[in-house]
Design a protein around this motif. Structure first.
Motif, PDB file in Angstrom:
ATOM      1  N   THR A  25      47.484 -19.811  47.583  1.00 52.72           N
ATOM      2  CA  THR A  25      47.943 -19.476  48.930  1.00 52.72           C
ATOM      3  C   THR A  25      47.043 -18.431  49.580  1.00 52.72           C
ATOM      4  N   ARG A  26      46.612 -17.445  48.807  1.00 54.58           N
ATOM      5  CA  ARG A  26      45.739 -16.388  49.325  1.00 54.58           C
ATOM      6  C   ARG A  26      44.293 -16.855  49.497  1.00 54.58           C
ATOM      7  N   LYS A  27      44.002 -18.047  48.965  1.00 53.49           N
ATOM      8  CA  LYS A  27      42.634 -18.580  48.988  1.00 53.49           C
ATOM      9  C   LYS A  27      41.652 -17.585  48.350  1.00 53.49           C
ATOM     10  N   SER A  28      42.105 -17.011  47.241  1.00 56.01           N
ATOM     11  CA  SER A  28      41.328 -15.990  46.538  1.00 56.01           C
ATOM     12  C   SER A  28      40.177 -16.599  45.748  1.00 56.01           C
ATOM     13  N   GLN A  29      39.044 -15.945  45.813  1.00 58.67           N
ATOM     14  CA  GLN A  29      37.883 -16.297  45.002  1.00 58.67           C
ATOM     15  C   GLN A  29      38.124 -15.747  43.599  1.00 58.67           C
ATOM     16  N   CYS A  30      38.016 -16.594  42.589  1.00 58.34           N
ATOM     17  CA  CYS A  30      38.304 -16.175  41.212  1.00 58.34           C
ATOM     18  C   CYS A  30      37.284 -16.771  40.244  1.00 58.34           C
ATOM     19  N   ILE A  31      37.275 -16.194  39.065  1.00 58.40           N
ATOM     20  CA  ILE A  31      36.544 -16.770  37.937  1.00 58.40           C
ATOM     21  C   ILE A  31      37.600 -17.222  36.939  1.00 58.40           C
ATOM     22  N   PHE A  32      37.601 -18.514  36.637  1.00 63.28           N
ATOM     23  CA  PHE A  32      38.568 -19.107  35.717  1.00 63.28           C
ATOM     24  C   PHE A  32      37.857 -19.505  34.434  1.00 63.28           C
ATOM     25  N   THR A  33      38.405 -19.081  33.309  1.00 63.06           N
ATOM     26  CA  THR A  33      37.892 -19.475  32.007  1.00 63.06           C
ATOM     27  C   THR A  33      38.848 -20.515  31.431  1.00 63.06           C
TER      28      THR A  33
END
Length: 76
Positions: A20-28
């Motif tokens: 919802t926040r359209k957050s940039q993340c790093i997913f492992t």
């Protein structure tokens, strides 16, 4: 998909918030070879299909949520 291990409701809720926040993340996550891999991007969709929950990322990569190991986001 009989080997699917459902994730907790709390984790699913956090992933929905990230989307919802359209957050940039790093997913492992664990890839098809059971090796750790990373995706850097945004969640564009969370959905259920074939008896499992899935996540689609901004780069069009789709992973099963029980393969998600960790994530780090710009707002957390």
């Amino acid at each position: 998909m009989s080997d699917y291990n459902p994730i907790s409701c709390n984790l699913y809720d956090r992933l929905e918030e990230i989307a919802t926040r359209k957050s940039q993340c790093i997913f492992t996550y664990l890839n098809e070879e059971n090796e750790f891999a990373e995706i850097r991007g945004k969640i564009v969709d969370l959905f259920a299909a074939d008896g499992a929950d899935w996540c689609k990322f901004s780069d069009a990569k789709i992973i099963r949520l029980d393969r998600l190991e960790d994530f780090e986001c710009d707002y957390l």
